[in-house]
Scaffold this active site. Structure first.
Site, PDB file in Angstrom:
ATOM      1  N   HIS A 119       3.681   1.765  -1.649  1.00 21.97           N
ATOM      2  CA  HIS A 119       4.028   2.049  -3.049  1.00 21.97           C
ATOM      3  C   HIS A 119       2.815   2.577  -3.814  1.00 21.97           C
ATOM      4  CE1 HIS A 119       7.034  -1.262  -2.129  1.00 21.97           C
ATOM      5  NE2 HIS A 119       7.825  -0.311  -2.582  1.00 21.97           N
ATOM      6  N   ALA A 163       0.815  -1.225   0.000  1.00 27.04           N
ATOM      7  CA  ALA A 163       0.000   0.000   0.000  1.00 27.04           C
ATOM      8  C   ALA A 163       0.845   1.271   0.000  1.00 27.04           C
ATOM      9  CB  ALA A 163      -0.939  -0.017   1.201  1.00 27.04           C
TER      10      ALA A 163
END
Ligand code: PAF
Length: 280
Positions: free
Chosen positions: A38, A36
């Site tokens: 990234h 999440a």
């Protein structure tokens, strides 16, 4: 639809076409095994660009000889569906040969003096040279208008910003907020190395950062605050690399100095090295 590109000539053609259409291009460089954190960077880049390229490349030059290059998790199929969901346009999947056409040994090296030498630089010699070497290549390959990096790697962001200014890359650098698990552990691809018994203890890092913030805000001396945090982590079974409080530019604050600060921690739990930080 996410398009996966593995040839530099095809990437250049795609970016040229976008630029002809007057579109702004964003880049999110990654080493894959996306989470999440990234995906939040993809969404951040989207706010500043019309098209987003995310690169997945486990960069050999930024790993030390005894680090986890070979066991670093590679999960490209899962990464593709996540990137698609986050609204990424192109996945740039370079090969080692296209990234380092003369081989890793003969690669031109980008060294950013000063900020690269402290903290992570002391514990991972050469690490930031590898990061800057690959990030400068990614910048030249993708030619983005903006590039997003996570603040979990606080020092990396500072090093990249210095490189961009010094080498006059025409790129706006964005820092994305740290994304945390429910218990406060900062999301990281390396978290999955943690054993079942280690995983709950890993949240101690965030608690130590909160203690450091509280200590400084209460006016306690910096060295005392740093030592208390190190002891807390030692007692919880970590091997501590550093627990420090710095100015936002990573300079050493004087006791009692007002102004924004950042607490930074690097510590090993078993075989897993974790880093985290908190600005206040
Ligand atoms: O932060 C990372 O994942 C890497 O250091 C980066 C910026 C993708 C360079 O390899």
């Amino acid at each position: 639809m996410l398009e996966t590109i593995t040839e530099l000539s095809a990437l250049r053609a795609r970016v040229r076409q976008w630029k002809r259409e007057g579109l702004r291009v964003g880049l999110v460089p990654t080493m894959g095994n996306l989470h999440a954190g990234h995906y939040s960077l993809v969404m951040l880049a989207r706010q500043y660009a019309d098209r987003v390229v995310s690169s997945v490349f486990v960069n050999p030059t930024q790993f030390g000889p005894n680090e986890d290059f070979t066991r670093y998790p590679r999960t490209v199929e899962a990464d593709k569906s996540g990137l698609e969901g986050a609204g990424c346009d192109v996945l740039w999947l370079p090969t080692v040969e296209s990234m380092y056409p003369f081989g890793v040994e003969l690669a031109s090296n980008v060294h950013v003096p000063g900020v690269s030498g402290i903290l992570e630089g002391e514990h991972r010699p050469g690490h930031f040279d590898g990061v800057c070497t690959v990030v400068s290549r990614l910048f030249n390959q993708v030619q983005p208008d903006v590039a997003a990096f996570g603040k979990k790697d606080y020092q990396q962001l500072a090093v990249v910003r210095q490189m961009v200014t010094d080498l006059a890359f025409p790129i706006e650098v964005l820092g994305g907020s740290i994304v945390r698990e429910a218990d406060g552990l900062a999301m990281s691809s390396r978290n999955q190395y943690l054993g079942a018994e280690e995983r709950p203890r890993a949240a101690e890092i965030r608690k130590a950062l909160l203690d450091m913030r509280e200590g400084i805000e209460a006016g306690r001396p910096r060295v005392e605050v740093e030592a208390t945090a190190a002891k807390r982590l030692n007692d919880a079974g970590f091997v501590v690399d550093y627990t420090v409080v710095r100015r936002l530019d990573l300079g050493l604050p004087v006791d009692g100095e007002r102004g924004a600060k950042v607490a930074l921690i690097a510590a090993k739990l078993g075989r897993t090295r974790l880093i985290d930080n908190m600005e206040f």
